[in-house]
Design a protein around this motif. Structure first.
Motif, PDB file in Angstrom:
ATOM      1  N   ARG A  59       0.266   0.560  -8.900  1.00 59.70           N
ATOM      2  CA  ARG A  59       0.898   1.873  -8.737  1.00 59.70           C
ATOM      3  C   ARG A  59       0.746   2.738  -9.985  1.00 59.70           C
ATOM      4  N   VAL A  60       0.882   2.159 -11.179  1.00 55.96           N
ATOM      5  CA  VAL A  60       0.760   2.967 -12.399  1.00 55.96           C
ATOM      6  C   VAL A  60      -0.693   3.216 -12.789  1.00 55.96           C
ATOM      7  N   LEU A  61      -1.601   2.335 -12.366  1.00 55.57           N
ATOM      8  CA  LEU A  61      -3.014   2.516 -12.696  1.00 55.57           C
ATOM      9  C   LEU A  61      -3.743   3.451 -11.735  1.00 55.57           C
ATOM     10  N   ALA A  62      -3.299   3.500 -10.477  1.00 52.54           N
ATOM     11  CA  ALA A  62      -4.003   4.278  -9.450  1.00 52.54           C
ATOM     12  C   ALA A  62      -4.215   5.743  -9.824  1.00 52.54           C
ATOM     13  N   PRO A  63      -3.245   6.421 -10.441  1.00 50.21           N
ATOM     14  CA  PRO A  63      -3.478   7.838 -10.779  1.00 50.21           C
ATOM     15  C   PRO A  63      -4.341   8.041 -12.032  1.00 50.21           C
ATOM     16  N   GLU A  64      -4.836   6.952 -12.618  1.00 50.18           N
ATOM     17  CA  GLU A  64      -5.641   7.011 -13.835  1.00 50.18           C
ATOM     18  C   GLU A  64      -4.943   7.829 -14.924  1.00 50.18           C
ATOM     19  N   PRO A  65      -3.766   7.313 -15.390  1.00 50.79           N
ATOM     20  CA  PRO A  65      -2.994   8.068 -16.370  1.00 50.79           C
ATOM     21  C   PRO A  65      -3.689   8.162 -17.730  1.00 50.79           C
ATOM     22  N   ASP A  66      -3.347   9.215 -18.448  1.00 46.82           N
ATOM     23  CA  ASP A  66      -3.839   9.362 -19.817  1.00 46.82           C
ATOM     24  C   ASP A  66      -3.113   8.399 -20.752  1.00 46.82           C
ATOM     25  N   ILE A  67      -1.836   8.163 -20.467  1.00 49.44           N
ATOM     26  CA  ILE A  67      -1.014   7.242 -21.257  1.00 49.44           C
ATOM     27  C   ILE A  67      -0.337   6.275 -20.303  1.00 49.44           C
ATOM     28  N   LEU A 123       0.821  -1.204   0.000  1.00 45.73           N
ATOM     29  CA  LEU A 123       0.000   0.000   0.000  1.00 45.73           C
ATOM     30  C   LEU A 123       0.863   1.265   0.000  1.00 45.73           C
ATOM     31  N   SER A 124       1.913   1.291   0.819  1.00 44.63           N
ATOM     32  CA  SER A 124       2.771   2.480   0.847  1.00 44.63           C
ATOM     33  C   SER A 124       3.476   2.663  -0.496  1.00 44.63           C
ATOM     34  N   TYR A 125       3.831   1.571  -1.162  1.00 43.34           N
ATOM     35  CA  TYR A 125       4.449   1.632  -2.486  1.00 43.34           C
ATOM     36  C   TYR A 125       3.484   2.231  -3.512  1.00 43.34           C
ATOM     37  N   VAL A 126       2.256   1.763  -3.528  1.00 38.94           N
ATOM     38  CA  VAL A 126       1.277   2.260  -4.499  1.00 38.94           C
ATOM     39  C   VAL A 126       0.918   3.710  -4.194  1.00 38.94           C
ATOM     40  N   GLU A 127       0.726   4.041  -2.929  1.00 41.11           N
ATOM     41  CA  GLU A 127       0.371   5.419  -2.566  1.00 41.11           C
ATOM     42  C   GLU A 127       1.464   6.414  -2.967  1.00 41.11           C
ATOM     43  N   ALA A 158      -5.646   3.369  -4.443  1.00 43.17           N
ATOM     44  CA  ALA A 158      -4.477   2.524  -4.189  1.00 43.17           C
ATOM     45  C   ALA A 158      -4.924   1.174  -3.620  1.00 43.17           C
ATOM     46  N   ARG A 159      -5.702   1.204  -2.549  1.00 44.80           N
ATOM     47  CA  ARG A 159      -6.156  -0.053  -1.940  1.00 44.80           C
ATOM     48  C   ARG A 159      -7.142  -0.786  -2.855  1.00 44.80           C
ATOM     49  N   LEU A 160      -8.022  -0.051  -3.510  1.00 48.05           N
ATOM     50  CA  LEU A 160      -8.999  -0.663  -4.414  1.00 48.05           C
ATOM     51  C   LEU A 160      -8.300  -1.466  -5.508  1.00 48.05           C
ATOM     52  N   LEU A 161      -7.285  -0.882  -6.127  1.00 41.99           N
ATOM     53  CA  LEU A 161      -6.579  -1.595  -7.195  1.00 41.99           C
ATOM     54  C   LEU A 161      -5.783  -2.770  -6.656  1.00 41.99           C
TER      55      LEU A 161
END
Length: 143
Positions: free
Chosen positions: A132-140, A86-90, A102-105
């Motif tokens: 970690r890369v999906l949590a911020p909902e990136p455009d790319i 969790l700390s890594y993804v956050e 973060a926790r949801l993913l």
């Protein structure tokens, strides 16, 4: 036609004096899916790192539309320095991102968020890196 979110023009990169990338062009527009295919060592990962802004090309132009978010999923994620998944993804979230994602993913990918990063299997580490890369909902998203 809308302008591209990401544009690479005439990208050049040499490693140890040997050209790896010469005259590479790449354009990514909204909702596009692209695939890079090539032999091992041909520069695919390096090109993705240039697109992500992690590696500076020797020449050429990299343009990203303002407010466009780009995330790169490394082949070998490094979770050292983080106690839990969790700390890594956050740590991958930017100000204004939704922290609950973060926790949801992690849970969607079969992790709880409480796993000690030093005890993860290779697959668990990759799932944490994907979260970690999906949590911020990136455009790319560069995989």
């Amino acid at each position: 036609m809308a302008p591209p979110l990401l544009l690479l023009q005439d990208i050049r990169l040499a490693i140890g004096g040997k050209p790896l990338l010469e005259g590479v062009e790449l354009s990514v527009s909204a909702r596009e899916r692209l695939c890079l295919v090539g032999r091992n060592g041909s520069g695919k990962s390096t090109l993705l790192k240039i697109a992500a802004g992690m590696v500076e090309a020797d020449g050429g132009t990299r343009f990203v539309q303002p407010s466009t978010t780009v995330r790169y999923l490394p082949q070998e994620p490094d979770l050292s320095g983080f106690e839990t998944t969790l700390s890594y993804v956050e740590a991958g979230l930017a100000p204004g991102d939704e922290p609950h994602r973060a926790r949801l993913l992690l849970e969607t990918l079969g992790l709880t968020g409480d796993e000690p990063t030093g005890q993860l299997s290779g697959g668990e580490g990759r799932r944490a890196a994907l979260a970690r890369v999906l949590a911020p909902e990136p455009d790319i998203l560069l995989l």
